[in-house]
Every structure is written in C-alpha cells, then in structure tokens.
Design a protein around this motif. Structure first.
Motif, PDB file in Angstrom:
ATOM      1  N   LEU A   1      69.350  21.712  18.328  1.00  0.00           N
ATOM      2  CA  LEU A   1      68.140  22.072  19.055  1.00  0.00           C
ATOM      3  C   LEU A   1      68.224  21.554  20.486  1.00  0.00           C
ATOM      4  O   LEU A   1      68.838  20.528  20.755  1.00  0.00           O
ATOM      5  N   MET A   2      67.588  22.279  21.401  1.00  0.00           N
ATOM      6  CA  MET A   2      67.558  21.912  22.814  1.00  0.00           C
ATOM      7  C   MET A   2      66.193  21.338  23.151  1.00  0.00           C
ATOM      8  O   MET A   2      65.171  21.868  22.726  1.00  0.00           O
ATOM      9  N   THR A   3      66.182  20.270  23.938  1.00  0.00           N
ATOM     10  CA  THR A   3      64.925  19.695  24.428  1.00  0.00           C
ATOM     11  C   THR A   3      64.419  20.560  25.576  1.00  0.00           C
ATOM     12  O   THR A   3      65.145  21.412  26.109  1.00  0.00           O
ATOM     13  N   ILE A   4      63.192  20.314  25.996  1.00  0.00           N
ATOM     14  CA  ILE A   4      62.646  21.075  27.120  1.00  0.00           C
ATOM     15  C   ILE A   4      63.455  20.812  28.395  1.00  0.00           C
ATOM     16  O   ILE A   4      63.650  21.709  29.205  1.00  0.00           O
ATOM     17  N   ASP A   5      63.947  19.584  28.544  1.00  0.00           N
ATOM     18  CA  ASP A   5      64.779  19.274  29.712  1.00  0.00           C
ATOM     19  C   ASP A   5      66.093  20.061  29.673  1.00  0.00           C
ATOM     20  O   ASP A   5      66.555  20.555  30.701  1.00  0.00           O
ATOM     21  N   GLU A   6      66.680  20.179  28.491  1.00  0.00           N
ATOM     22  CA  GLU A   6      67.933  20.933  28.356  1.00  0.00           C
ATOM     23  C   GLU A   6      67.703  22.428  28.587  1.00  0.00           C
ATOM     24  O   GLU A   6      68.523  23.091  29.234  1.00  0.00           O
ATOM     25  N   VAL A   7      66.580  22.945  28.094  1.00  0.00           N
ATOM     26  CA  VAL A   7      66.252  24.358  28.321  1.00  0.00           C
ATOM     27  C   VAL A   7      66.039  24.590  29.814  1.00  0.00           C
ATOM     28  O   VAL A   7      66.534  25.566  30.383  1.00  0.00           O
ATOM     29  N   SER A   8      65.323  23.681  30.447  1.00  0.00           N
ATOM     30  CA  SER A   8      65.068  23.774  31.884  1.00  0.00           C
ATOM     31  C   SER A   8      66.376  23.803  32.672  1.00  0.00           C
ATOM     32  O   SER A   8      66.552  24.630  33.569  1.00  0.00           O
TER      33      SER A   8
ATOM     34  N   ARG B   1      57.141  16.652  19.073  1.00  0.00           N
ATOM     35  CA  ARG B   1      58.189  17.098  19.983  1.00  0.00           C
ATOM     36  C   ARG B   1      58.522  18.575  19.767  1.00  0.00           C
ATOM     37  O   ARG B   1      58.634  19.042  18.645  1.00  0.00           O
ATOM     38  N   LEU B   2      58.675  19.298  20.878  1.00  0.00           N
ATOM     39  CA  LEU B   2      59.083  20.695  20.826  1.00  0.00           C
ATOM     40  C   LEU B   2      60.562  20.793  21.155  1.00  0.00           C
ATOM     41  O   LEU B   2      61.051  20.134  22.073  1.00  0.00           O
ATOM     42  N   SER B   3      61.245  21.639  20.421  1.00  0.00           N
ATOM     43  CA  SER B   3      62.659  21.901  20.666  1.00  0.00           C
ATOM     44  C   SER B   3      62.882  23.391  20.497  1.00  0.00           C
ATOM     45  O   SER B   3      62.066  24.096  19.908  1.00  0.00           O
ATOM     46  N   TRP B   4      64.007  23.868  21.012  1.00  0.00           N
ATOM     47  CA  TRP B   4      64.323  25.281  20.927  1.00  0.00           C
ATOM     48  C   TRP B   4      65.731  25.485  20.397  1.00  0.00           C
ATOM     49  O   TRP B   4      66.649  24.739  20.745  1.00  0.00           O
ATOM     50  N   GLN B   5      65.889  26.520  19.582  1.00  0.00           N
ATOM     51  CA  GLN B   5      67.217  26.929  19.156  1.00  0.00           C
ATOM     52  C   GLN B   5      67.848  27.685  20.318  1.00  0.00           C
ATOM     53  O   GLN B   5      67.196  28.512  20.965  1.00  0.00           O
TER      54      GLN B   5
END
Length: 68
Positions: free
Chosen positions: A11-18, A46-50
């Motif tokens: 999973l990606m954190t919001i910082d990683e997605v950004s 916490r929110l994460s993204w695939q």
C-alpha cells in the motif's frame, strides 16, 4: 509468506501517492473529499492506496483526442 505469494500488493501512503503523481498532498486530499480520486484502503485512521487503483485512476484521467 511474501506479498507476491499472498496476492497482496504493498500500500502507498498519501505522501507516496503525492510524490508518485507529482502533486501536493493537499491536492490528493481535495480530490478525495470531492469523490474524484482512487478509492482508499482505511486501516484504523490511516488511509492508504493500492498502486493498481492509483494507476487505474490515472488512466481514467487521460484526455480524449479532440476531433478537428
């Protein structure tokens, strides 16, 4: 068991997605609030993204060619 074996992707954190999308974190937050961003996975608070969900969202954002 590795992520590959379990079928789960990291999973990606919001910082990683950004960083991946090269936009400010606030833009991700705004798009999400407007319901216009890839669905998040919520774990606790916490929110994460695939990565695959973010890539699918990017593909949907591609502009269509304008007929001349």
């Amino acid at each position: 068991m590795s992520d590959q074996q379990s079928g789960l992707e990291p999973l990606m954190t919001i910082d990683e997605v950004s960083e991946f999308l090269r936009v400010p974190v606030i833009t991700i937050k705004w798009l999400r609030q407007e319901g216009r961003f890839a669905p998040a996975v919520k774990i606790g608070r916490r929110l994460s993204w695939q990565r695959s969900a973010v890539l699918a969202w990017v593909a949907e954002q591609q502009e269509q060619e304008v007929a001349a």
